[in-house]
Scaffold this active site. Structure first.
Site, PDB file in Angstrom:
ATOM      1  N   SER A 159      -4.721 -10.566  -2.660  1.00 16.76           N
ATOM      2  CA  SER A 159      -4.853 -10.435  -4.110  1.00 16.76           C
ATOM      3  C   SER A 159      -3.775 -11.265  -4.780  1.00 16.76           C
ATOM      4  O   SER A 159      -2.881 -11.811  -4.123  1.00 16.76           O
ATOM      5  CB  SER A 159      -4.724  -8.976  -4.567  1.00 16.76           C
ATOM      6  OG  SER A 159      -3.377  -8.609  -4.746  1.00 16.76           O
ATOM      7  N   TYR A 185       3.867  -3.915  -2.281  1.00 14.72           N
ATOM      8  CA  TYR A 185       2.468  -4.331  -2.373  1.00 14.72           C
ATOM      9  C   TYR A 185       2.363  -5.852  -2.249  1.00 14.72           C
ATOM     10  O   TYR A 185       1.521  -6.368  -1.498  1.00 14.72           O
ATOM     11  CB  TYR A 185       1.877  -3.862  -3.700  1.00 14.72           C
ATOM     12  CG  TYR A 185       0.435  -4.276  -3.913  1.00 14.72           C
ATOM     13  CD1 TYR A 185      -0.578  -3.768  -3.111  1.00 14.72           C
ATOM     14  CD2 TYR A 185       0.099  -5.180  -4.918  1.00 14.72           C
ATOM     15  CE1 TYR A 185      -1.906  -4.144  -3.311  1.00 14.72           C
ATOM     16  CE2 TYR A 185      -1.225  -5.559  -5.121  1.00 14.72           C
ATOM     17  CZ  TYR A 185      -2.219  -5.037  -4.311  1.00 14.72           C
ATOM     18  OH  TYR A 185      -3.530  -5.429  -4.502  1.00 14.72           O
TER      19      TYR A 185
END
Length: 327
Positions: A159, A185
């Protein structure tokens, strides 16, 4: 750095849906495993691949929930697997190999985002463990089935979280630095992208090609449950009533649009002979120029990928580290 990060000008775009991508593709006789294939983008990916004729297998931590979610996809198999539990990953991979089937498509879709600090049983930080190490273990465990397909594709969900952090090889598990959910993340998503680079290099001689995907920002999938709604409104991702804002040009997409790049990477003949690249908006992303990386990392939504996320040297190092961590 030599890279294949060159857009193909595929004819698709940010608003393209997975249904549009799959038109004309026949997957009859093909087998696809989709982790997280019972909610959000994963479920849409499974549904569209199933509609094209593929036999779908969904490994799931919550088996009953998964079975209910895929009830409308006849023949879809659901099996128990927890990416944070190495033994369950090994069991799932072993049972699939014992079936004797080739594996034509593996979609490493499942993941967690910006969670509070947690660790798996081995002490590995949970986002890195679930998003990267669990999928690394799964993919390498399924390797004989991928080889047996004589032309397999592995799609790894990365992402734009890559903008938050690279991979800190000196402190992967936040043992010596303060834990920040988005830093962790970002590290896991950069690891996902690098995994595709080295997986493709190692697998291409045996017909295995790999792709990393940015699906877009899809707010109503459950992945954002740890995020502050006020922050999402401030970022323009939610409107005043708390509803997701849809603006594909800013990467704010529907689930169908979010699954499109995954399905394209898994099935499109446009990608025959290619691999090891990061993709978005149903095309290969351009490699950002060094002078553009800072603005992109600050939130510029122009398509592109940071060089650190497709660096072959970092990818090779990550593979070696991952082998050690997964024994």
């Amino acid at each position: 750095m030599t890279t294949a990060q060159q857009p193909l000008h595929s004819g698709f775009g940010a608003s393209t849906t997975a249904e549009e991508v799959i038109k004309g593709v026949d997957l009859t006789g093909k087998v696809a495993i989709v982790t997280g294939g019972y909610s959000g983008i994963g479920l849409e990916t499974a549904r569209v691949l199933h509609g094209a004729g593929a036999r779908i297998v969904v490994p799931a931590r919550d088996v009953e929930r998964a079975r209910a979610a895929v009830a409308d996809l006849p023949g879809t198999e659901v099996a128990s697997m927890d990416l944070l539990d190495p033994a369950s990953v090994d069991t799932f991979a072993g049972e699939f190999l014992a079936s004797g089937r080739p594996l034509h498509i593996l979609v490493n879709n499942a993941g967690i985002m910006a969670t509070p600090l947690a660790r798996d049983a081995r002490g590995h930080e949970a986002q890195f463990a679930a998003n990267h190490l669990g999928h690394f273990r799964l993919t390498t465990g399924l390797w004989p089935a991928l080889v047996a397909a004589h032309g397999a594709r592995v799609v790894v969900l990365s992402s734009r979280g890559i903008r938050f952090a690279g991979v800190d090889f000196d402190d992967l598990h936040f043992e010596h630095r303060p834990y920040e959910p988005f830093l962790a993340y970002g590290q896991s998503k950069t690891a996902n992208a690098l995994f595709a680079v080295e997986l493709d290099r190692r697998g291409r001689a045996e017909g295995i090609r790999a792709f990393a995907v940015h699906p877009g920002r899809i707010i109503d999938t459950g992945l954002a449950r740890h995020l502050d709604p006020a922050a999402l409104r401030a970022a323009g991702a939610l409107d005043a009533e708390g509803r997701p804002v849809l603006d594909p040009g800013r990467q704010l997409k529907t689930v169908g649009q979010g699954a499109a790049t995954t399905v394209w990477c898994a099935t499109s003949p446009q990608l025959d002979g290619l691999g090891g690249v990061y993709c978005e908006n149903v095309d290969i992303s351009p490699l950002l120029a060094p002078e553009d990386e800072a603005a992109w990392a600050d939130g510029d939504t122009t398509p592109g990928v940071l060089s650190r996320a497709v660096d072959p040297d970092a990818a090779a190092r990550l593979w070696e580290v991952s082998e050690r961590l997964t024994a």
